[in-house]
Design an enzyme around this catalytic site. Structure first.
Site, short mmCIF file in Angstrom:
data_model
loop_
_atom_site.label_atom_id
_atom_site.label_comp_id
_atom_site.label_asym_id
_atom_site.label_seq_id
_atom_site.Cartn_x
_atom_site.Cartn_y
_atom_site.Cartn_z
N LYS A 162 13.84 -45.64 38.14
CA LYS A 162 15.35 -45.42 37.60
C LYS A 162 15.18 -45.45 36.10
CE LYS A 162 16.63 -50.39 37.90
NZ LYS A 162 16.60 -50.61 36.74
N ARG A 185 26.46 -47.96 34.56
CA ARG A 185 27.02 -47.31 36.01
C ARG A 185 27.70 -48.65 36.47
NH1 ARG A 185 24.89 -49.19 40.35
NH2 ARG A 185 22.83 -49.29 39.32
N ARG A 186 27.05 -49.73 36.47
CA ARG A 186 27.66 -51.08 37.11
C ARG A 186 28.70 -51.46 36.49
NH1 ARG A 186 21.62 -53.52 37.29
NH2 ARG A 186 20.96 -52.64 39.37
N ARG A 195 21.49 -58.60 28.56
CA ARG A 195 19.92 -57.86 28.73
C ARG A 195 19.20 -59.28 29.06
NH1 ARG A 195 18.08 -54.16 25.17
NH2 ARG A 195 16.20 -54.70 26.55
#
Length: 318
Positions: A80, A128-129, A146
């Site tokens: 990914k 996306r999340r 992060r």
């Protein structure tokens, strides 16, 4: 190639865990010694949000440069994190069997996504999340996050965050699934990043040593190769970067290759879904690849004709 097969990897605990698993399999298949070479990437050293760094490709570039320079013979990527565009001089040598592709919610006090208190702080670095969280629970405060897995989980343990969203595969490879007992977010309602849960073994293009070719063939998983290809081709056809708010999941069942992809607006207020299936002529690699190309083209065409480009940032550089 040197006597030992040199395997390049990022230096995080997760990267080292998954690379060690692959290195052991390569050593067994090749009958050769394997050396792990750690490479520091820009994504590892910068604290900036992932989107401002230009997408998750920041984790791949240094590894690829080391591979091209001959510092290692292959590199292991989380699929990914790998940009969809071809990289001159390099090729995917193998795609091992995929782990769990789902996301998980790791929350304090046994909370689930449905039961988190109003206004709870949930951390993620993924656009996306973010979109999915805002779509399901617009009342939540989504915090940019992060750091490695331990750092992210630590912020929940310390009380700075109420929950974080992570990849199930990463927790599994680190042996943390039973420790944190997360909530698994099912793919039917919460599709994940194209290629999530899978690893990609990248090598230099051209002629490879016979022992390395034998090892790559031994660890390649044709079904994973086909399904991840279908998912990533949707991403490529939409001209989207790896950090765009797109979820995709492909699977082979009852002789068919199924693909579903969802594009979200950044605020989660809108989404488009497309699902199609293709019938491979056989389960040979060549026919599976043909089916992946066919089904991804139809899904991407549906999404674009439905107006996906009007509400999602479809040209994020990865």
């Amino acid at each position: 190639m040197s006597a030992a097969i040199r395997v390049g990897t990022r230096g995080s605990a997760l990267a080292l865990a998954q690379t060690t698993q692959i290195a052991n399999r390569i050593a067994a298949a090749a009958g050769a010694e394997v050396e792990i070479v750690q490479v520091t990437t820009h994504g590892d050293t910068s604290a900036e949000p992932l989107s401002s760094l230009g997408g998750t490709g920041v984790f791949a570039s240094a590894l690829r440069e080391a591979l091209l320079a001959g510092d290692c013979d292959l590199v292991v990527h989380s699929f990914k994190d790998l940009p969809t565009a071809e990289y001159p001089g390099l090729a995917i040598g193998a795609t091992p069997k995929r782990a769990d592709a789902r996301d998980v919610l790791c929350a304090r006090d046994g909370f689930t996504l449905a039961t988190l208190p109003q206004g709870a702080r949930v951390g993620t670095g993924s656009p996306r999340r973010v979109a999915q969280l805002r779509s399901v629970r617009p009342d939540l405060e989504v915090v940019d996050l992060r750091g490695n897995v331990d750092t992210r989980l630590g912020r929940v343990v310390e009380g700075d965050l109420d929950a974080v969203v992570l990849a199930a595969a990463g927790l599994g490879r680190l042996g943390l699934l039973t420790t944190f007992e997360p909530e698994f977010l099912e793919l039917s309602a919460w599709p994940t990043a194209p290629g999530q849960g899978a690893l990609a073994i990248e090598v230099r293009s051209g002629r490879l040593e016979r022992t390395l070719v034998r090892a790559l063939d031994a660890i390649n998983h044709p079904t994973t190769q086909a399904t991840t290809m279908a998912e990533r081709l949707v991403l490529a056809r939409l001209e989207a970067g790896c950090a765009a708010p797109i979820g995709a999941m492909a699977a082979i069942d009852d002789g068919l290759l199924f693909l579903t992809a969802t594009v979200y607006s950044p605020d989660g207020a809108q989404s488009l879904v497309s699902s199609h299936a293709a019938t491979p002529e056989s389960f040979s690699i060549a026919h599976l690849v043909d089916a992946a190309q066919d089904v991804s083209e139809r899904v991407a065409r549906d999404l674009l004709s439905g107006g996906a480009a009007d509400f999602a940032p479809m040209k994020v550089t990865s």
